[in-house]
Enzyme design. Structure first.
Site, PDB file in Angstrom:
ATOM      1  N   ASP A  67      44.577  55.382  17.475  1.00 56.73           N
ATOM      2  CA  ASP A  67      44.616  54.203  16.615  1.00 56.73           C
ATOM      3  C   ASP A  67      43.330  53.415  16.811  1.00 56.73           C
ATOM      4  O   ASP A  67      42.795  53.358  17.917  1.00 56.73           O
ATOM      5  CB  ASP A  67      45.808  53.307  16.970  1.00 56.73           C
ATOM      6  CG  ASP A  67      47.134  54.030  16.795  1.00 56.73           C
ATOM      7  OD1 ASP A  67      47.176  55.001  16.019  1.00 56.73           O
ATOM      8  OD2 ASP A  67      48.118  53.643  17.448  1.00 56.73           O
TER       9      ASP A  67
ATOM     10  N   ASP B 195      52.191  44.413  22.502  1.00 55.87           N
ATOM     11  CA  ASP B 195      53.446  44.258  23.248  1.00 55.87           C
ATOM     12  C   ASP B 195      53.271  44.219  24.767  1.00 55.87           C
ATOM     13  O   ASP B 195      53.632  43.254  25.412  1.00 55.87           O
ATOM     14  CB  ASP B 195      54.482  45.307  22.810  1.00 55.87           C
ATOM     15  CG  ASP B 195      53.945  46.732  22.747  1.00 55.87           C
ATOM     16  OD1 ASP B 195      52.773  46.955  23.139  1.00 55.87           O
ATOM     17  OD2 ASP B 195      54.689  47.625  22.327  1.00 55.87           O
TER      18      ASP B 195
ATOM     19  N   ASP C  89      48.146  60.418  19.298  1.00 59.03           N
ATOM     20  CA  ASP C  89      47.314  60.094  18.143  1.00 59.03           C
ATOM     21  C   ASP C  89      46.339  58.995  18.534  1.00 59.03           C
ATOM     22  O   ASP C  89      46.434  58.432  19.616  1.00 59.03           O
ATOM     23  CB  ASP C  89      48.183  59.668  16.951  1.00 59.03           C
ATOM     24  CG  ASP C  89      49.325  58.776  17.383  1.00 59.03           C
ATOM     25  OD1 ASP C  89      49.083  57.899  18.231  1.00 59.03           O
ATOM     26  OD2 ASP C  89      50.452  58.954  16.882  1.00 59.03           O
TER      27      ASP C  89
HETATM   28  P1  ATP Z   1      52.860  56.313  21.766  1.00 55.82           P
HETATM   29  O1  ATP Z   1      51.896  57.047  22.617  1.00 55.82           O
HETATM   30  O2  ATP Z   1      54.256  56.554  22.158  1.00 55.82           O
HETATM   31  O3  ATP Z   1      52.579  56.415  20.291  1.00 55.82           O
HETATM   32  P2  ATP Z   1      51.719  53.722  21.467  1.00 55.82           P
HETATM   33  O4  ATP Z   1      51.414  52.696  22.531  1.00 55.82           O
HETATM   34  O5  ATP Z   1      50.582  54.332  20.761  1.00 55.82           O
HETATM   35  O6  ATP Z   1      52.631  54.786  22.171  1.00 55.82           O
HETATM   36  P3  ATP Z   1      52.687  52.941  18.903  1.00 55.82           P
HETATM   37  O7  ATP Z   1      54.086  52.689  18.479  1.00 55.82           O
HETATM   38  O8  ATP Z   1      51.950  54.083  18.325  1.00 55.82           O
HETATM   39  O9  ATP Z   1      52.723  53.032  20.477  1.00 55.82           O
HETATM   40  O10 ATP Z   1      51.882  51.591  18.636  1.00 55.82           O
HETATM   41  C1  ATP Z   1      50.471  51.485  18.776  1.00 55.82           C
HETATM   42  C2  ATP Z   1      50.090  50.172  19.431  1.00 55.82           C
HETATM   43  O11 ATP Z   1      50.483  49.080  18.601  1.00 55.82           O
HETATM   44  C3  ATP Z   1      50.777  49.895  20.771  1.00 55.82           C
HETATM   45  O12 ATP Z   1      50.054  50.482  21.829  1.00 55.82           O
HETATM   46  C4  ATP Z   1      50.775  48.389  20.838  1.00 55.82           C
HETATM   47  O13 ATP Z   1      49.531  47.886  21.260  1.00 55.82           O
HETATM   48  C5  ATP Z   1      50.953  47.990  19.379  1.00 55.82           C
HETATM   49  N1  ATP Z   1      52.381  47.781  19.048  1.00 55.82           N
HETATM   50  C6  ATP Z   1      53.243  48.705  18.572  1.00 55.82           C
HETATM   51  N2  ATP Z   1      54.454  48.192  18.362  1.00 55.82           N
HETATM   52  C7  ATP Z   1      54.366  46.890  18.696  1.00 55.82           C
HETATM   53  C8  ATP Z   1      55.299  45.795  18.707  1.00 55.82           C
HETATM   54  N3  ATP Z   1      56.550  45.978  18.313  1.00 55.82           N
HETATM   55  N4  ATP Z   1      54.840  44.582  19.118  1.00 55.82           N
HETATM   56  C9  ATP Z   1      53.559  44.413  19.488  1.00 55.82           C
HETATM   57  N5  ATP Z   1      52.641  45.399  19.524  1.00 55.82           N
HETATM   58  C10 ATP Z   1      53.038  46.617  19.139  1.00 55.82           C
HETATM   59 MG    MG Z   2      50.642  55.690  19.102  1.00 56.82          MG
END
Ligand code: ATP
Ligand code: MG
Length: 452
Positions: A75, A153, A73
């Site tokens: 963001d 993170d 997705d």
């Molecule tokens: P995926 O592809 O698995 O969705 P993602 O990196 O997009 O991985 P998400 O859980 O969708 O992970 O979160 C989006 C973004 O928000 C992350 O890339 C990170 O920058 C931030 N983020 C998410 N969870 C946290 C957290 N617990 N602490 C700090 N930043 C976070």
């Molecule tokens: Mg994501």
């Protein structure tokens, strides 16, 4: 994207080993192209900019595009507040769980728009609330782009892409870590895990998913801080556990979780059985995860109910053995054992009813699948969760928990025509050992009152 690594590594090594930050890569220095980004995400960024705001693609989307993968997705990060975003998009709503984000909906696609978060270390702002143990309870302090990068993170999750200037922005050494293929937390690992213990399992998830290493400093506090996961609300952990096991790398995730002792706070009762060296339980879980990963790679559906049924089966069996030894009949023993395993588990990770019901059915089918006489086999085929129960039976056989007999029988039965089915059933009942000493049912009296 064949020259992706050359692009990333040359971008990193062109300057000194520790490149100056921020680094801004121009269009020809990175592999991201607008054609890899969803039209709706591009539209949202365009509208935000037209409204006078900043807008960047952020997080996992940029990371995956840099790695030549398809993001799940997209963001978006912006300096517009949730209310300002809401005003720009009629098709949007503010979602407020841990922190406020805005969902902009286009049919089935949802674009998540998040206002830049600021630092909350000055302790003056009442919008960030921390508990005594350092855990962030609420985190709604808005900030600048640079501050937003630092509160993310891992470095690999903190890249920003501008769809207007085609630039990639790195504030925390993300490009260096992508090139080194490592998951590195931003800032001091212990305090970042204390702020939000879920980051510990996210480290493992990204390492498994991307086949990256966890940087030594990022890995060092994991074992000692693992118990902090028990303080995370069970509902949030359920969501994170699903991401751990349902993204196609479950076996690798399981190995890493065990290595860092992170499996214990998620599934303590199962871990207790693993600690006892029960090789059948380990084989069952590992084989279950292998099968899950395979199904995902084949684009077949997987259900959380099956994964949880696998994880808790050794616990159910242990409890059931005790009840059977106490003389409780098989089916009630299973029901009691299932109830006790589930109610203990939901103190750690919640399990919504829509998954715990089929879990119980999958387990109950393990007792019913051996009983095939009369109309039973046909009725079982009609059972709503027959397929999951049958898959579970095959898994138990594959892992050596039970001999490989019943599974092949059910495989053949499903493929057979009516005549063959009848013959199979006849053969089964002919082979059934006769029970000569029929047990007389004890009469049951209400309130233990025997009639006088
Ligand atoms: P995926 O592809 O698995 O969705 P993602 O990196 O997009 O991985 P998400 O859980 O969708 O992970 O979160 C989006 C973004 O928000 C992350 O890339 C990170 O920058 C931030 N983020 C998410 N969870 C946290 C957290 N617990 N602490 C700090 N930043 C976070
Ligand atoms: Mg994501």
């Amino acid at each position: 994207m064949a020259n992706l690594w050359t692009k990333i590594t040359s971008a990193v090594t062109r300057k000194s080993a520790e490149p100056k930050l921020p680094r801004i890569l121009s269009r020809d220095e990175h592999p991201i192209s607008r054609k890899h980004i969803s039209d709706n995400a591009l539209k949202v960024m365009h509208r935000l900019r037209s409204g006078g705001f900043e807008a960047f693609l952020v997080g996992g989307g940029v990371r995956d595009l840099m790695l030549g993968k398809h993001p799940k997705d997209f963001d978006i990060g912006t300096n517009a507040t949730p209310e300002e975003i809401r005003q720009l998009f009629r098709n949007s709503r503010i979602i407020g769980r841990r922190f406020k984000i805005v969902h902009v909906r286009f049919g089935r696609e949802i674009i998540e728009v998040t206002t830049y978060r600021g630092s909350h270390s000055d302790g003056n702002d009442k919008t960030a609330v921390a508990a005594d143990n350092g855990m962030l309870l609420r985190d709604n302090v808005y900030g600048t782009l640079e501050e937003d990068a630092v509160r993310r993170d891992f470095t690999i999750n903190a890249l920003y892409y501008c769809s207007d200037k085609f630039t990639v922005h790195d504030y925390v050494g993300s490009l260096n870590d992508l090139a080194k293929r490592q998951v590195r937390i931003i800032g001091n690992a212990s305090s970042r895990y204390q702020e939000d213990p879920v980051r510990m399992i996210r480290a493992v998830r990204f390492a498994a998913k991307l086949d990256f290493d966890i940087a030594p400093d990022t890995a060092a506090p994991l074992k000692s801080l693992a118990p902090m996961l028990s303080e995370v609300p069970a509902a949030r952990l359920f969501d994170e556990v699903l991401k751990l096991f349902m993204e196609g790398h479950a076996l690798r995730v399981f190995a890493l979780l065990k290595h860092y002792d992170l499996f214990r706070p998620l599934f303590p009762a199962t871990q207790e059985i693993l600690d006892s060296g029960d090789s059948t339980a380990i084989a069952l879980i590992e084989q279950g995860l292998v099968n899950t990963d395979l199904r995902i790679s084949q684009d077949k559906p997987v259900t959380p109910a099956f994964i949880y049924a696998v994880m808790l089966w050794p616990v159910v069996q242990k409890e059931m053995k005790i009840l059977l030894a106490e003389g409780v009949p098989e089916i009630p023993a299973l029901h009691q054992a299932a109830q006790s395993a589930i109610s203990r588990q939901i103190q750690h990770t919640s399990i919504p009813k829509r998954f715990s019901m089929p879990m119980r059915d999958i387990w109950e089918l393990q007792l019913r699948l051996p009983r095939r006489s009369g109309r039973r086999a046909e009725e079982l085929l009609e059972h709503r969760y027959f397929r999951a129960g049958y898959d579970f039976l095959l898994l138990r056989e594959q892992s050596g928990e039970i001999p490989e007999e019943l599974g092949p029988w059910w495989t053949a039965y499903q493929e057979a025509n009516a005549d063959t089915r009848e013959a199979m059933l006849k053969k089964t009942s002919a082979n059934k050992p006769r029970n000569n000493s029929r047990r007389r049912r004890k009469p049951r009296y209400r309130n233990n009152q025997k009639p006088s």
